[in-house]
Design a protein around this motif. Structure first.
Motif, PDB file in Angstrom:
ATOM      1  N   THR A  51       0.809  -1.223   0.000  1.00  0.00           N
ATOM      2  CA  THR A  51       0.000   0.000   0.000  1.00  0.00           C
ATOM      3  C   THR A  51       0.839   1.269   0.000  1.00  0.00           C
ATOM      4  N   VAL A  52       2.061   1.221   0.524  1.00  0.00           N
ATOM      5  CA  VAL A  52       2.852   2.451   0.645  1.00  0.00           C
ATOM      6  C   VAL A  52       3.973   2.544  -0.383  1.00  0.00           C
ATOM      7  N   HIS A  53       4.308   1.450  -1.048  1.00  0.00           N
ATOM      8  CA  HIS A  53       5.409   1.476  -2.023  1.00  0.00           C
ATOM      9  C   HIS A  53       4.852   1.387  -3.433  1.00  0.00           C
ATOM     10  N   VAL A  54       5.105   2.423  -4.211  1.00  0.00           N
ATOM     11  CA  VAL A  54       4.671   2.470  -5.610  1.00  0.00           C
ATOM     12  C   VAL A  54       5.916   2.436  -6.487  1.00  0.00           C
ATOM     13  N   GLY A  58       8.431   5.571  -5.134  1.00  0.00           N
ATOM     14  CA  GLY A  58       8.897   5.502  -3.750  1.00  0.00           C
ATOM     15  C   GLY A  58       7.733   5.337  -2.781  1.00  0.00           C
ATOM     16  N   LEU A  59       7.942   5.851  -1.557  1.00  0.00           N
ATOM     17  CA  LEU A  59       6.928   5.723  -0.510  1.00  0.00           C
ATOM     18  C   LEU A  59       5.856   6.792  -0.672  1.00  0.00           C
ATOM     19  N   THR A  60       4.644   6.382  -0.533  1.00  0.00           N
ATOM     20  CA  THR A  60       3.517   7.306  -0.578  1.00  0.00           C
ATOM     21  C   THR A  60       2.380   6.751   0.276  1.00  0.00           C
ATOM     22  N   PHE A  61       1.659   7.653   0.925  1.00  0.00           N
ATOM     23  CA  PHE A  61       0.547   7.264   1.801  1.00  0.00           C
ATOM     24  C   PHE A  61      -0.795   7.741   1.244  1.00  0.00           C
TER      25      PHE A  61
END
Length: 343
Positions: A51-54, A58-61
């Protein structure tokens, strides 16, 4: 004249005291807990990373920040919680009086009630929902010109479908029965009911004021199992055309896969939080119900029992009474030993 002699009392040899053994560390317990923790935590961590790694970003919430603003999230969650509350109330209202009556009635009825409550485990949910859909079609087919037709429409209201409450109550019967039956096995129901009835309590007062306080832990367990069932049930609601929380998650997964996984993780956290609240409420209430208030009898002096070294708390005995009770009982005098050479 036969000389009478007294035998010297035999002295027992002292029993050697073995030194206390130190408990050996059991490493297999830690290994089992570690394996179980990995088994449960690894899928959750993998889902969270998804859910947080695209890729390439990178990291996204964004999957979590857009949950509250998602279309239908609040309505579906509120609907599932409302259905859960109604299902818990209806299931307890049906099972508690039935099990109490079985405890007071003939023992043969216990097997009958248990078999009836366990039937939902045998009948598949797809067969149950097929029967419910067939009954609901009777409204427009056979009762369209009768006042009963409005009842068929009312139980299928989308804002609060009563038909789902009835279906979930049937599905929750095995879990509620097992939880409450285990609690009632630890309570002497006939004695409690007889004592309450002798004090002038009605049957409703007996159940509410006497039986239920002794079943707080079992009631909390049954409520949590029913809540988890309603929040995660998909088959019945989907085939009947309603959209509670579980159906909404599956619907969103087609367009927003990351958001659906994020919502699933949040639903697990919500369920665990409710589990902790219900368990704390059950254990705290049980502890307060079993606590005995300290009264005048609790401050009574410890009085040793006659002829023994044990002490017993006797209410209403003062210092003088304690001193009298502390006097050991008179033992019969031993016969005099005749001197040698005398009869």
């Amino acid at each position: 004249m036969a000389a009478l002699t007294t035998a010297a009392p035999a002295t027992e040899a002292p029993v050697p005291v073995k030194p206390a053994r130190r408990p050996r560390p059991r490493y297999w317990r830690g290994a089992v807990l570690a394996v179980a923790g990995l088994y449960f935590v690894t899928p959750l961590l993998s889902s969270f990373v998804f859910t947080v790694h695209v890729p390439n970003q990178g990291l996204t919430f964004e999957a979590y920040s857009g949950i509250l603003s998602a279309d239908g999230f609040t309505e579906s969650l509120f609907l599932s919680l409302s259905l859960a509350a109604a299902t818990i109330a209806l299931a307890l209202l049906l099972v508690v009086p039935a099990l109490v009556a079985v405890r007071l009635g003939p023992p043969r009825l216990r097997a009958v009630v248990e078999v009836v409550c366990m039937l939902p485990l045998v009948v598949p949910p797809i067969a149950l929902v097929t029967g419910i859909a067939t009954v609901l079609r009777w409204g427009p087919d056979h009762f369209s010109r009768t006042p009963l037709y409005q009842t068929f429409l009312a139980v299928q209201n989308e804002s609060f479908p009563v038909v789902l409450v009835l279906a979930y109550t049937v599905l929750a019967l095995p879990f509620v029965h097992r939880s409450l039956d285990a609690g009632l096995r630890a309570v002497d129901v006939p004695t409690l009911v007889e004592a309450a009835r002798n004090c002038g309590a009605s049957r409703l007062q007996v159940i509410v004021s006497v039986i239920l306080p002794n079943l707080r832990s079992s009631l909390a367990g049954a409520s949590f199992l029913t809540l988890a069932l309603v929040l995660g049930e998909y088959t019945v609601a989907s085939l009947l055309g309603f959209r509670p929380f579980a159906v909404w998650i599956v619907t969103v997964s087609g367009a927003e896969a990351r958001m659906s996984v994020a919502v699933s993780l949040l639903s697990l956290l919500i369920t665990w939080a409710l589990l902790l609240i219900l368990s704390r409420a059950g254990t705290g209430s049980s502890a307060s119900a079993t606590a005995i208030p300290a009264g005048p009898a609790a401050s009574a002096p410890a009085v040793p029992a006659a002829g023994t070294g044990a002490t017993a708390s006797v209410p209403g005995v003062g210092a003088a009474g304690a001193g009298a009770a502390a006097t050991p009982a008179a033992t019969p005098a031993a016969a005099p030993t005749p001197a040698p050479g005398k009869e």
